[in-house]
Design a protein around this motif. Structure first.
Motif, mmCIF file in Angstrom:
data_model
loop_
_atom_site.group_PDB
_atom_site.id
_atom_site.type_symbol
_atom_site.label_atom_id
_atom_site.label_comp_id
_atom_site.label_asym_id
_atom_site.label_seq_id
_atom_site.Cartn_x
_atom_site.Cartn_y
_atom_site.Cartn_z
ATOM 1 N N GLY A 52 -6.960 -20.029 6.853
ATOM 2 C CA GLY A 52 -6.923 -18.812 6.049
ATOM 3 C C GLY A 52 -7.799 -17.714 6.610
ATOM 4 N N ALA A 53 -8.987 -18.070 7.075
ATOM 5 C CA ALA A 53 -9.883 -17.073 7.675
ATOM 6 C C ALA A 53 -9.251 -16.451 8.920
ATOM 7 C CB ALA A 53 -11.220 -17.721 8.021
ATOM 8 N N GLY A 54 -8.590 -17.288 9.736
ATOM 9 C CA GLY A 54 -7.926 -16.776 10.928
ATOM 10 C C GLY A 54 -6.775 -15.845 10.605
ATOM 11 N N VAL A 55 -6.022 -16.167 9.548
ATOM 12 C CA VAL A 55 -4.891 -15.335 9.139
ATOM 13 C C VAL A 55 -5.366 -13.942 8.714
ATOM 14 C CG1 VAL A 55 -3.125 -15.035 7.355
ATOM 15 C CG2 VAL A 55 -3.399 -17.242 8.490
ATOM 16 N N ILE A 56 -6.395 -13.890 7.901
ATOM 17 C CA ILE A 56 -6.907 -12.603 7.429
ATOM 18 C C ILE A 56 -7.419 -11.772 8.608
ATOM 19 C CG2 ILE A 56 -8.686 -11.486 6.027
ATOM 20 C CD1 ILE A 56 -8.468 -13.921 4.124
ATOM 21 N N ALA A 57 -8.139 -12.410 9.531
ATOM 22 C CA ALA A 57 -8.640 -11.697 10.708
ATOM 23 C C ALA A 57 -7.489 -11.168 11.561
ATOM 24 C CB ALA A 57 -9.532 -12.625 11.526
ATOM 25 N N GLY A 58 -6.443 -11.998 11.740
ATOM 26 C CA GLY A 58 -5.298 -11.566 12.535
ATOM 27 C C GLY A 58 -4.576 -10.391 11.917
ATOM 28 N N ALA A 59 -4.437 -10.391 10.591
ATOM 29 C CA ALA A 59 -3.747 -9.301 9.904
ATOM 30 C C ALA A 59 -4.489 -7.983 10.059
ATOM 31 C CB ALA A 59 -3.592 -9.638 8.423
ATOM 32 N N LEU A 60 -5.789 -8.061 10.221
ATOM 33 C CA LEU A 60 -6.586 -6.839 10.356
ATOM 34 C C LEU A 60 -6.664 -6.339 11.797
ATOM 35 C CD1 LEU A 60 -9.560 -7.807 8.009
ATOM 36 C CD2 LEU A 60 -7.773 -6.125 7.530
ATOM 37 N N ALA A 61 -6.214 -7.180 12.756
ATOM 38 C CA ALA A 61 -6.507 -6.892 14.153
ATOM 39 C C ALA A 61 -5.396 -6.202 14.930
ATOM 40 C CB ALA A 61 -6.892 -8.188 14.873
ATOM 41 N N LEU A 62 -4.124 -6.625 14.726
ATOM 42 C CA LEU A 62 -3.059 -6.186 15.623
ATOM 43 C C LEU A 62 -1.811 -5.757 14.866
ATOM 44 C CD1 LEU A 62 -3.231 -9.002 18.330
ATOM 45 C CD2 LEU A 62 -3.887 -6.614 18.654
ATOM 46 N N THR A 115 0.820 -1.217 0.000
ATOM 47 C CA THR A 115 0.000 0.000 0.000
ATOM 48 C C THR A 115 0.856 1.271 0.000
ATOM 49 O OG1 THR A 115 -0.180 -0.118 2.424
ATOM 50 C CG2 THR A 115 -1.952 -1.123 1.130
ATOM 51 N N SER A 116 2.105 1.159 0.489
ATOM 52 C CA SER A 116 2.973 2.337 0.492
ATOM 53 C C SER A 116 3.383 2.751 -0.912
ATOM 54 C CB SER A 116 4.225 2.068 1.340
ATOM 55 O OG SER A 116 5.101 1.154 0.689
ATOM 56 N N ILE A 117 3.347 1.820 -1.875
ATOM 57 C CA ILE A 117 3.765 2.158 -3.237
ATOM 58 C C ILE A 117 2.597 2.195 -4.219
ATOM 59 C CG2 ILE A 117 6.102 1.271 -2.957
ATOM 60 C CD1 ILE A 117 5.253 -1.281 -4.368
ATOM 61 N N THR A 118 1.421 1.715 -3.780
ATOM 62 C CA THR A 118 0.279 1.697 -4.698
ATOM 63 C C THR A 118 -0.868 2.584 -4.261
ATOM 64 O OG1 THR A 118 -0.756 -0.196 -3.576
ATOM 65 C CG2 THR A 118 0.818 -0.679 -5.359
ATOM 66 N N GLY A 119 -0.946 2.885 -2.958
ATOM 67 C CA GLY A 119 -2.063 3.671 -2.452
ATOM 68 C C GLY A 119 -3.353 2.889 -2.336
ATOM 69 N N LEU A 120 -3.306 1.557 -2.458
ATOM 70 C CA LEU A 120 -4.503 0.731 -2.343
ATOM 71 C C LEU A 120 -5.031 0.751 -0.906
ATOM 72 C CD1 LEU A 120 -3.337 -2.368 -4.414
ATOM 73 C CD2 LEU A 120 -5.105 -0.728 -5.074
ATOM 74 N N PRO A 121 -6.337 0.571 -0.714
ATOM 75 C CA PRO A 121 -6.885 0.530 0.655
ATOM 76 C C PRO A 121 -6.353 -0.676 1.422
ATOM 77 C CG PRO A 121 -8.554 -0.092 -0.966
ATOM 78 C CD PRO A 121 -7.386 0.436 -1.739
ATOM 79 N N PHE A 122 -5.964 -0.472 2.663
ATOM 80 C CA PHE A 122 -5.271 -1.501 3.436
ATOM 81 C C PHE A 122 -6.146 -2.727 3.673
ATOM 82 C CE2 PHE A 122 -4.022 -3.532 7.402
ATOM 83 C CZ PHE A 122 -2.660 -3.723 7.204
ATOM 84 N N GLU A 123 -7.342 -2.540 4.218
ATOM 85 C CA GLU A 123 -8.177 -3.679 4.602
ATOM 86 C C GLU A 123 -8.541 -4.539 3.400
ATOM 87 O OE1 GLU A 123 -8.679 -0.591 5.522
ATOM 88 O OE2 GLU A 123 -8.381 -0.628 7.711
ATOM 89 N N ALA A 124 -8.919 -3.897 2.296
ATOM 90 C CA ALA A 124 -9.294 -4.660 1.101
ATOM 91 C C ALA A 124 -8.095 -5.423 0.541
ATOM 92 C CB ALA A 124 -9.872 -3.727 0.036
ATOM 93 N N THR A 125 -6.913 -4.811 0.606
ATOM 94 C CA THR A 125 -5.709 -5.464 0.099
ATOM 95 C C THR A 125 -5.363 -6.687 0.944
ATOM 96 O OG1 THR A 125 -4.893 -3.324 -0.684
ATOM 97 C CG2 THR A 125 -3.292 -5.110 -0.523
ATOM 98 N N VAL A 126 -5.497 -6.570 2.251
ATOM 99 C CA VAL A 126 -5.280 -7.718 3.131
ATOM 100 C C VAL A 126 -6.198 -8.873 2.739
ATOM 101 C CG1 VAL A 126 -5.647 -8.585 5.481
ATOM 102 C CG2 VAL A 126 -4.398 -6.458 5.127
ATOM 103 N N ALA A 127 -7.472 -8.560 2.540
ATOM 104 C CA ALA A 127 -8.455 -9.600 2.233
ATOM 105 C C ALA A 127 -8.171 -10.269 0.891
ATOM 106 C CB ALA A 127 -9.858 -9.001 2.242
ATOM 107 N N VAL A 128 -7.876 -9.476 -0.138
ATOM 108 C CA VAL A 128 -7.638 -10.037 -1.469
ATOM 109 C C VAL A 128 -6.376 -10.903 -1.481
ATOM 110 C CG1 VAL A 128 -7.070 -9.463 -3.858
ATOM 111 C CG2 VAL A 128 -8.893 -8.224 -2.686
ATOM 112 N N MET A 129 -5.284 -10.392 -0.886
ATOM 113 C CA MET A 129 -4.049 -11.170 -0.853
ATOM 114 C C MET A 129 -4.240 -12.457 -0.064
ATOM 115 S SD MET A 129 -1.294 -8.051 -0.343
ATOM 116 C CE MET A 129 0.075 -9.141 0.024
ATOM 117 N N GLY A 130 -4.925 -12.357 1.069
ATOM 118 C CA GLY A 130 -5.149 -13.540 1.892
ATOM 119 C C GLY A 130 -5.973 -14.593 1.181
#
Length: 395
Positions: A323-333, A114-129
């Motif tokens: 996979g669901a747990g990983v995406i949730a964790g990335a968004l949480a802390l 996101t630092s080089i693309t400006g993409l929204p953080f939460e959506a990028t986490v979800a798509v990559m995950g």
């Protein structure tokens, strides 16, 4: 058969898997955090972390030839100490550590992207995950082949960082480094230990490896050796090229090394850091799913996870849950918090695995690959000491 995994992995891919998950587990995002604690002695913190990890890696190498099963540590502890309930606790702890670790790495990699693309953080986490979960479901050979490509890319990036740092003019904080402060080095080593996570994941691929009695210990030792050398070089390059006040607060520390040493844009390193993160996340998803699969074989309450897709040969339900747990964790802390929690869980498991090997060596000294008794004893003491430091830091 619904419960069978496919043996498709050799030494090369398994070693690449181990190196990839370790390098992807934090070197691109943790150098700054380690430097904040250890200062210019960050390379020493990585060395201490490697010393803590090494004897336990050797214990895992012996156990992997005694019990080459997908349950990994859960099977080791259950068989070695003879306590079935403890095996369940350890297995679930490893799954939790894999999920939290992958969440940390996914969060760090998304930050680079996101630092080089400006993409929204939460959506990028979800798509990559979700994309990585899909690869893990498709097949283990496909997953590890993709991981090997990611590993090659990230090793190229680390080589560029080492080159930049080694050829730069040394900064003042490196040339006139203050005396070592061991409390800072110890705190840095707790975080640095997170970057060595991965060798233990190799044992959970046992049921998909050809000739596991020979391949598993070699892959464990090779991956730890390669990674330790890389970390020493990279952390040295970072503290040599970047003023400590900048390095300690950077969220993209290796990109900063390139900018300070060579000038110009370091966007290509951010792209490589994303590849490293994807590698680490994919490897942890694959590993944690195999632990659930292996535990399902031994414990009726988890039997639903002991099912592999008849065509794909992968544990689909376990992979989706992880996979669901990983995406949730990335968004949480934040990354550092996730890293410390992961380190605490794994160090507790390392204490138990070393204790289990000590007990098993007394009962049955013979094994296809053996280490001296002093190895698990030292591994237990080192992991217990590091666990105490980690819990103190987390609490």
């Amino acid at each position: 058969m619904a419960g069978a995994l496919k043996r498709r992995i050799g030494l090369g891919l398994l070693t690449a898997y181990g190196v990839g998950v370790m390098v992807g587990a934090g070197i691109y995002v943790l150098v700054g955090a380690v430097a904040a604690d250890a200062g210019g002695w960050a390379p020493l913190a990585f060395l201490v972390a490697g010393i803590v990890a090494a004897p336990t890696a050797l214990s895992y190498a012996e156990f992997s030839t005694r019990l080459p099963e997908a349950g990994g540590e859960a099977v080791f502890v259950e068989k070695g100490l003879g306590v079935g309930a403890l095996g369940i606790v350890v297995g679930l702890a490893i799954v939790a550590a894999g999920i939290v670790s992958a969440g940390a790495v996914l969060r760090g990699g998304t930050g680079y992207l996101t630092s080089i693309t400006g993409l929204p953080f939460e959506a990028t986490v979800a798509v990559m995950g979700l994309a990585l979960v899909a690869v893990a479901v498709i097949g283990v050979l496909e997953s590890l082949a993709l991981a090997a490509i990611f590993t090659a890319v990230e090793l190229f990036g680390l080589g560029m960082v080492v080159f930049a740092g080694a050829t730069a003019e040394p900064v003042v904080s490196f040339s006139a480094a203050p005396p070592v402060v061991w409390s800072g080095v110890a705190a840095g080593a707790v975080l640095a230990f997170f970057a060595f996570i991965g060798f233990e994941d190799i044992v959970n691929m046992a049921e998909e490896v050809r000739d596991p009695h020979r391949t598993l210990p070699r892959a464990i030792l090779l991956s730890l050796l390669i990674t330790s050398l890389l970390y020493a070089l990279v952390s040295f390059a970072a503290v040599r090229a970047v003023p400590m006040e900048l390095l300690a607060v950077s969220e993209q520390p290796l990109a900063l090394v390139w900018q300070e040493a060579r000038g110009g844009s370091a966007a290509f390193l951010s792209v490589i850091a994303v590849a490293a993160a994807l590698n680490g996340v994919l490897a942890q998803i694959v590993m944690a799913a195999r632990v659930l699969f292996g535990m399902g074989k031994r414990h009726g309450a988890l039997a639903v996870f002991h099912r592999a897709h008849p065509r794909l040969g992968t544990p689909v339900l376990a992979t989706l849950l992880v996979g669901a747990g990983v995406i949730a964790g990335a968004l949480a802390l934040p990354v550092a918090d996730l890293a410390e929690v992961t380190s605490a869980i794994l160090l507790a498991v390392f204490v138990l695995v070393n204790a289990a090997l000590i007990a098993m060596k007394y009962k049955n000294p013979e094994a296809p690959f053996r280490v001296p008794m002093v190895v698990p004893v030292f591994g237990l003491v080192a992991a217990l000491a590091a666990f105490g430091v980690t819990i103190g830091g987390v609490v």
